[in-house]
Each structure stands twice: as C-alpha cells, then as structure tokens.
Scaffold this motif. Structure first.
Motif, mmCIF file in Angstrom:
data_model
loop_
_atom_site.group_PDB
_atom_site.id
_atom_site.type_symbol
_atom_site.label_atom_id
_atom_site.label_comp_id
_atom_site.label_asym_id
_atom_site.label_seq_id
_atom_site.Cartn_x
_atom_site.Cartn_y
_atom_site.Cartn_z
ATOM 1 N N MET A 1 37.873 39.344 56.305
ATOM 2 C CA MET A 1 38.471 38.454 55.334
ATOM 3 C C MET A 1 37.404 37.694 54.551
ATOM 4 O O MET A 1 37.534 37.525 53.355
ATOM 5 N N LYS A 2 36.366 37.243 55.256
ATOM 6 C CA LYS A 2 35.307 36.497 54.576
ATOM 7 C C LYS A 2 34.561 37.338 53.547
ATOM 8 O O LYS A 2 34.294 36.839 52.453
ATOM 9 N N PRO A 3 34.228 38.599 53.856
ATOM 10 C CA PRO A 3 33.553 39.400 52.821
ATOM 11 C C PRO A 3 34.407 39.583 51.565
ATOM 12 O O PRO A 3 33.890 39.563 50.445
ATOM 13 N N LEU A 4 35.719 39.741 51.750
ATOM 14 C CA LEU A 4 36.602 39.873 50.598
ATOM 15 C C LEU A 4 36.621 38.588 49.773
ATOM 16 O O LEU A 4 36.547 38.631 48.539
ATOM 17 N N LEU A 5 36.709 37.449 50.443
ATOM 18 C CA LEU A 5 36.713 36.176 49.725
ATOM 19 C C LEU A 5 35.385 35.927 49.013
ATOM 20 O O LEU A 5 35.363 35.397 47.908
ATOM 21 N N ARG A 6 34.289 36.323 49.639
ATOM 22 C CA ARG A 6 32.983 36.169 48.986
ATOM 23 C C ARG A 6 32.889 37.055 47.756
ATOM 24 O O ARG A 6 32.339 36.648 46.729
ATOM 25 N N THR A 7 33.425 38.272 47.855
ATOM 26 C CA THR A 7 33.416 39.184 46.714
ATOM 27 C C THR A 7 34.271 38.642 45.575
ATOM 28 O O THR A 7 33.859 38.666 44.412
ATOM 29 N N VAL A 8 35.452 38.140 45.902
ATOM 30 C CA VAL A 8 36.334 37.558 44.888
ATOM 31 C C VAL A 8 35.677 36.340 44.248
ATOM 32 O O VAL A 8 35.739 36.150 43.030
ATOM 33 N N LEU A 9 35.017 35.517 45.056
ATOM 34 C CA LEU A 9 34.314 34.343 44.543
ATOM 35 C C LEU A 9 33.225 34.760 43.558
ATOM 36 O O LEU A 9 33.118 34.191 42.465
ATOM 37 N N LEU A 10 32.442 35.747 43.917
ATOM 38 C CA LEU A 10 31.362 36.206 43.049
ATOM 39 C C LEU A 10 31.897 36.831 41.767
ATOM 40 O O LEU A 10 31.396 36.550 40.669
ATOM 41 N N VAL A 11 32.944 37.642 41.870
ATOM 42 C CA VAL A 11 33.528 38.278 40.686
ATOM 43 C C VAL A 11 34.125 37.229 39.755
ATOM 44 O O VAL A 11 33.967 37.298 38.530
ATOM 45 N N ALA A 12 34.807 36.239 40.307
ATOM 46 C CA ALA A 12 35.398 35.186 39.481
ATOM 47 C C ALA A 12 34.319 34.357 38.801
ATOM 48 O O ALA A 12 34.467 33.962 37.642
ATOM 49 N N LEU A 13 33.225 34.101 39.499
ATOM 50 C CA LEU A 13 32.124 33.347 38.907
ATOM 51 C C LEU A 13 31.490 34.118 37.752
ATOM 52 O O LEU A 13 31.271 33.566 36.667
ATOM 53 N N VAL A 14 31.228 35.397 37.968
ATOM 54 C CA VAL A 14 30.643 36.229 36.912
ATOM 55 C C VAL A 14 31.610 36.359 35.738
ATOM 56 O O VAL A 14 31.202 36.292 34.570
ATOM 57 N N ALA A 15 32.892 36.521 36.026
ATOM 58 C CA ALA A 15 33.893 36.631 34.961
ATOM 59 C C ALA A 15 33.965 35.344 34.151
ATOM 60 O O ALA A 15 34.039 35.389 32.914
ATOM 61 N N ASN A 16 33.912 34.211 34.820
ATOM 62 C CA ASN A 16 34.005 32.936 34.109
ATOM 63 C C ASN A 16 32.798 32.719 33.205
ATOM 64 O O ASN A 16 32.935 32.266 32.072
ATOM 65 N N VAL A 17 31.620 33.079 33.678
ATOM 66 C CA VAL A 17 30.416 32.923 32.858
ATOM 67 C C VAL A 17 30.423 33.913 31.698
ATOM 68 O O VAL A 17 30.106 33.565 30.556
ATOM 69 N N SER A 18 30.801 35.160 31.969
ATOM 70 C CA SER A 18 30.772 36.172 30.914
ATOM 71 C C SER A 18 31.859 35.958 29.864
ATOM 72 O O SER A 18 31.714 36.413 28.726
ATOM 73 N N LEU A 19 32.936 35.279 30.218
ATOM 74 C CA LEU A 19 33.994 35.015 29.238
ATOM 75 C C LEU A 19 33.496 34.145 28.090
ATOM 76 O O LEU A 19 34.011 34.232 26.978
ATOM 77 N N ASN A 20 32.505 33.320 28.352
ATOM 78 C CA ASN A 20 31.969 32.479 27.291
ATOM 79 C C ASN A 20 31.301 33.298 26.196
ATOM 80 O O ASN A 20 31.215 32.860 25.056
#
Length: 56
Positions: A1-20
């Motif tokens: 569960m933790k690896p999935l949450l870490r992956t989602v966290l990283l993807v959301a962070l990259v998506a939020n930065v790249s959306l700019n």
C-alpha cells in the motif's frame, strides 16, 4: 500500500508542477490543479496514517 501511495504522491506532484507549463486555458488549469493538489494531499495523509510510530 505504501509504494502505491508514494507513486501516486510523486505522480500528483509532477502533474501539478507540469500543469503550470502545459495548460493554457484558465478554467481548465485551475480545475486540474485543484484535482492534482487534492490527490497529493490525500496520498500524503494516507502515508502519514500508515506510518509506524517510533518507540523511544
């Protein structure tokens, strides 16, 4: 569960930065930023809830 949450966290962070840089429409930009921010916060909260308390 933790690896999935870490992956989602990283993807959301990259998506939020790249959306700019990628999205030009103002309304769509705000909506996608809110969604990616909510996912980022939810995955961070999930990781925090699953942490193992340290013993002193």
């Amino acid at each position: 569960m933790k690896p999935l949450l870490r992956t989602v966290l990283l993807v959301a962070l990259v998506a939020n930065v790249s959306l700019n840089f990628l999205v030009g429409q103002e309304g769509l930009h705000i909506a996608l930023s809110v969604v990616s921010g909510a996912v980022l916060l939810a995955s961070a909260a999930g990781l925090w809830m699953l942490r193992v308390p340290r013993e002193n």
